[in-house]
Write a protein that holds these residues in place. Structure first.
Motif, PDB file in Angstrom:
ATOM      1  N   TRP A 157      44.758  47.296  40.908  1.00  0.00           N
ATOM      2  CA  TRP A 157      44.705  48.373  39.696  1.00  0.00           C
ATOM      3  C   TRP A 157      45.833  48.402  38.713  1.00  0.00           C
TER       4      TRP A 157
ATOM      5  N   ARG B 263      44.262  45.853  36.193  1.00  0.00           N
ATOM      6  CA  ARG B 263      43.181  46.300  35.375  1.00  0.00           C
ATOM      7  C   ARG B 263      43.643  47.417  34.408  1.00  0.00           C
TER       8      ARG B 263
ATOM      9  N   TRP C 242      39.223  53.640  33.415  1.00  0.00           N
ATOM     10  CA  TRP C 242      40.496  53.878  34.096  1.00  0.00           C
ATOM     11  C   TRP C 242      41.755  53.841  33.243  1.00  0.00           C
TER      12      TRP C 242
ATOM     13  N   TRP D  41      48.326  57.021  41.062  1.00  0.00           N
ATOM     14  CA  TRP D  41      49.184  56.002  40.223  1.00  0.00           C
ATOM     15  C   TRP D  41      50.486  55.874  40.453  1.00  0.00           C
TER      16      TRP D  41
ATOM     17  N   ILE E 141      51.049  53.629  43.341  1.00  0.00           N
ATOM     18  CA  ILE E 141      50.688  52.158  42.930  1.00  0.00           C
ATOM     19  C   ILE E 141      51.794  51.644  42.224  1.00  0.00           C
TER      20      ILE E 141
END
Length: 200
Positions: free
Chosen positions: A69, A72, A81, A104, A107
């Motif tokens: 993620w 990306r 995104w 987020w 992450i």
């Protein structure tokens, strides 16, 4: 209570869940019966060339998906995104969030934990340039493995528009926005190297 706010607790829950499910599968046991364990769990997760069974770890897979993620976000600068995350948390990957339990934040925190252990995965991610309208020439890692402002510090010092984009540099000469002409010595050497890299 948000499990994402407690990384150690979350790790324990994920690993415990993985262990229980897979142990029952490999032992052929139901939750209400007990059987002998013939192979220890680290052996099950070890790769085949080291004598293991080559079963992947859910915990490692989860970390890989979290990093994907972030990749990306870095590489797809025009994706939905990217637009949503940058509008909420800013355009860079930083542990800075108004909502510490957000996905987020989790992450980025996991990526930071890996970096603290010596695994800097983001250093291998490059921004997708596209038309160059959203990629900063000096400050984004878009060519090579480092920011151009770090690789060519003497040229960066000459730059008047330090936040210029790749597209603006490709519409003219690299030194078009320099405050003065490039001189000999280190400046000339760095300028020649820069022109070779960006193939202008």
């Amino acid at each position: 209570m948000c499990l994402g706010c407690y990384p150690n607790l979350l790790d324990v829950v994920v690993q415990g869940f993985e262990f229980c499910l897979r142990r029952e599968f490999f032992n052929g046991a139901q939750s209400n019966e007990k059987k002998i364990t013939w192979v220890n769990w680290p052996k099950v997760l070890s790769v085949k060339k080291y004598g293991g069974l080559g079963v992947s770890s859910f915990f490692a897979l989860n970390r890989a998906l979290l990093v994907k993620w972030a990749w990306r976000f870095i590489s797809n600068d025009n994706s939905l995104w990217y637009r949503v995350i940058s509008a909420i948390h800013g355009p860079s990957v930083q542990v800075r969030s108004p909502t510490p339990c957000s996905p987020w934040y989790s992450i980025v925190r996991e990526i930071q934990n890996l970096k603290n252990k010596g695994v800097d995965l983001l250093s291998h991610c490059k921004k997708r340039v596209g038309n160059g309208m959203h990629t900063k020439f000096w400050h984004d890692i878009w060519i090579g493995d480092q920011k151009l402002c770090c690789v060519f510090p003497r040229l960066f010092a000459l730059e008047e528009d330090k936040d210029c984009y790749v597209a603006s540099k490709f519409h003219g000469s690299v030194d078009l926005s320099f405050r003065r002409a490039v001189r000999g010595g280190v400046e000339a050497q760095q300028f020649a190297q820069l022109r070779d890299i960006v193939i202008l």
